[in-house]
Design a protein around this motif. Sequence first.
Motif, PDB file in Angstrom:
ATOM      1  N   GLU A  10       0.822  -1.218   0.000  1.00 13.16           N
ATOM      2  CA  GLU A  10       0.000   0.000   0.000  1.00 13.16           C
ATOM      3  C   GLU A  10       0.853   1.264   0.000  1.00 13.16           C
ATOM      4  O   GLU A  10       0.505   2.256  -0.645  1.00 13.16           O
ATOM      5  N   LYS A  18       6.676   3.138  -2.344  1.00 16.36           N
ATOM      6  CA  LYS A  18       6.660   4.522  -2.806  1.00 16.36           C
ATOM      7  C   LYS A  18       8.019   5.179  -2.562  1.00 16.36           C
ATOM      8  O   LYS A  18       8.832   4.705  -1.770  1.00 16.36           O
ATOM      9  N   GLU A  21      -7.258  -0.338  -7.421  1.00 13.64           N
ATOM     10  CA  GLU A  21      -7.398   0.150  -6.032  1.00 13.64           C
ATOM     11  C   GLU A  21      -8.862   0.197  -5.627  1.00 13.64           C
ATOM     12  O   GLU A  21      -9.311   1.134  -4.949  1.00 13.64           O
TER      13      GLU A  21
HETATM   14  O1  G3I Z   1       5.055   7.652   6.999  1.00 15.10           O
HETATM   15  C1  G3I Z   1       4.356   7.886   8.204  1.00 15.10           C
HETATM   16  C2  G3I Z   1       4.837   6.980   9.249  1.00 15.10           C
HETATM   17  O2  G3I Z   1       6.192   7.218   9.497  1.00 15.10           O
HETATM   18  C3  G3I Z   1       3.988   7.160  10.503  1.00 15.10           C
HETATM   19  O3  G3I Z   1       4.331   6.157  11.417  1.00 15.10           O
HETATM   20  C4  G3I Z   1       2.502   7.050  10.184  1.00 15.10           C
HETATM   21  C5  G3I Z   1       1.651   7.324  11.387  1.00 15.10           C
HETATM   22  O4  G3I Z   1       0.357   7.694  11.010  1.00 15.10           O
HETATM   23  O5  G3I Z   1       2.177   7.933   9.147  1.00 15.10           O
HETATM   24  C6  G3I Z   1       2.891   7.566   8.002  1.00 15.10           C
HETATM   25  O6  G3I Z   1       2.500   8.071   6.780  1.00 15.10           O
HETATM   26  C7  G3I Z   1       1.186   7.781   6.326  1.00 15.10           C
HETATM   27  C8  G3I Z   1       1.230   6.656   5.300  1.00 15.10           C
HETATM   28  O7  G3I Z   1      -0.041   6.521   4.698  1.00 15.10           O
HETATM   29  C9  G3I Z   1       1.637   5.324   5.877  1.00 15.10           C
HETATM   30  O8  G3I Z   1       0.710   4.904   6.834  1.00 15.10           O
HETATM   31  C10 G3I Z   1       0.702   9.052   5.716  1.00 15.10           C
HETATM   32  O9  G3I Z   1       0.519  10.020   6.735  1.00 15.10           O
HETATM   33  C11 G3I Z   1      -0.588   8.819   4.989  1.00 15.10           C
HETATM   34  O10 G3I Z   1      -0.918  10.010   4.274  1.00 15.10           O
HETATM   35  C12 G3I Z   1      -0.415   7.683   4.018  1.00 15.10           C
HETATM   36  O11 G3I Z   1      -1.649   7.503   3.341  1.00 15.10           O
HETATM   37  C13 G3I Z   1      -1.594   6.735   2.161  1.00 15.10           C
HETATM   38  C14 G3I Z   1      -1.946   7.593   0.965  1.00 15.10           C
HETATM   39  O12 G3I Z   1      -1.956   6.790  -0.202  1.00 15.10           O
HETATM   40  C15 G3I Z   1      -0.965   8.729   0.779  1.00 15.10           C
HETATM   41  O13 G3I Z   1      -1.199   9.404  -0.411  1.00 15.10           O
HETATM   42  C16 G3I Z   1      -2.590   5.609   2.299  1.00 15.10           C
HETATM   43  O14 G3I Z   1      -2.163   4.714   3.316  1.00 15.10           O
HETATM   44  C17 G3I Z   1      -2.707   4.846   0.983  1.00 15.10           C
HETATM   45  O15 G3I Z   1      -3.790   3.955   1.045  1.00 15.10           O
HETATM   46  C18 G3I Z   1      -2.975   5.825  -0.156  1.00 15.10           C
HETATM   47  O16 G3I Z   1      -3.027   5.111  -1.354  1.00 15.10           O
HETATM   48  C19 G3I Z   1      -3.278   5.881  -2.539  1.00 15.10           C
HETATM   49  C20 G3I Z   1      -2.522   5.216  -3.661  1.00 15.10           C
HETATM   50  O17 G3I Z   1      -1.162   5.080  -3.333  1.00 15.10           O
HETATM   51  C21 G3I Z   1      -2.682   5.999  -4.972  1.00 15.10           C
HETATM   52  N1  G3I Z   1      -4.089   6.220  -5.278  1.00 15.10           N
HETATM   53  C22 G3I Z   1      -4.898   6.785  -4.192  1.00 15.10           C
HETATM   54  C23 G3I Z   1      -4.768   5.950  -2.934  1.00 15.10           C
HETATM   55  C24 G3I Z   1      -5.681   6.458  -1.828  1.00 15.10           C
HETATM   56  O18 G3I Z   1      -5.324   7.739  -1.423  1.00 15.10           O
END
Ligand code: G3I
Length: 305
Positions: free
Chosen positions: A43, A47, A235
């Motif tokens: 997920e 990246k 997705e």
């Molecule tokens: O990296 C930090 C980490 O160090 C920390 O421990 C954690 C605590 O909350 O936060 C972490 O980062 C988060 C990351 O997910 C990992 O959990 C980010 O804040 C959060 O914004 C991130 O969200 C992801 C999102 O992409 C970011 O754009 C979602 O999990 C993920 O499902 C989502 O996936 C995207 C696809 O890649 C592309 N298409 C859209 C889809 C949904 O938004």
Amino acid sequence: ASTLGAAATEKGRYFGAAVAANHLGESAYASTLNSEFNSVTPENEMKWDATERTRGTFTFGSADQVVNHAQSRGMKVRGHTLVWHSQLPSWVAGLGTADLRSAMNNHITQVMQHYKGKIHSWDVVNEAFQDGSSGARRSSPFQDKLGNGFIEEAFRTARAADPAAKLCYNDYNTDGVNAKSNAVYNLVRDFKSRGVPIDCVGFQSHFNSASPVPSDYQANLQRFADLGVDVQITELDVEGSGTAQANNYSNVVRACLAVSRCTGITVWGVTDKYSWRASGTPLLFDGNYAKKPAYGAVLTALGGS
Ligand code: G3I
């Protein structure tokens, strides 16, 4: 067949889920994943901010965890994603043009070579177009500094790095026929006509009540397939619950099965408990890993029971 993966296999497709490495230790998470799905997409772990947070220093620990989990159980792996404006370390945006070009190509090459032979399809470029009616490219360090040619360059570099992997362009709000999907369509048509390597287009398929599965979903998949690329649902999730949610899921599965070049479906998570939609319930298993009506609808649409 009595699982999503087995039922999809009988139809010549895979059925996958987005997986987070940090949940693999939770037994209900792992057992649901292992019994129902036969493809995974990391997920967040592949990246740029996870794999090359510091320039030239590559870290594959959590992505390897997901890949090893999948490989040891015979599951396929989708690679997500190499070139994207989001989850991009700030050092990338600070580079000048020539440096950015070499950083992009090096990133693609290093990550793909690390996983060479283990990834069935890579999202080489993700979300490069704007929403709305313009059909224009989205502003990003790549677009702004390298220009329109960055996508072609990324795909050519990717082909050289792992010639056996299918190379996909992936985006959202391109699920029906609209200005954004037309722009992607024109890109793919141009690539095919000029021999630029591209093998597949990913349709993210994040749906909710304001944007349900469009009525021309299947027709849109088909027009891309007719260009000579595979299409994949990459997705999938559908906000909501009950019958309405189940019907949307069923429509997606039936559309994919009706398009011979639709090679597989990935849902964006195993359980509602960990969906990216903070308080949402968009997936097939609820927060306690119980099968939802949407699960039954998908299994039935796949011909299983
Ligand atoms: O990296 C930090 C980490 O160090 C920390 O421990 C954690 C605590 O909350 O936060 C972490 O980062 C988060 C990351 O997910 C990992 O959990 C980010 O804040 C959060 O914004 C991130 O969200 C992801 C999102 O992409 C970011 O754009 C979602 O999990 C993920 O499902 C989502 O996936 C995207 C696809 O890649 C592309 N298409 C859209 C889809 C949904 O938004």
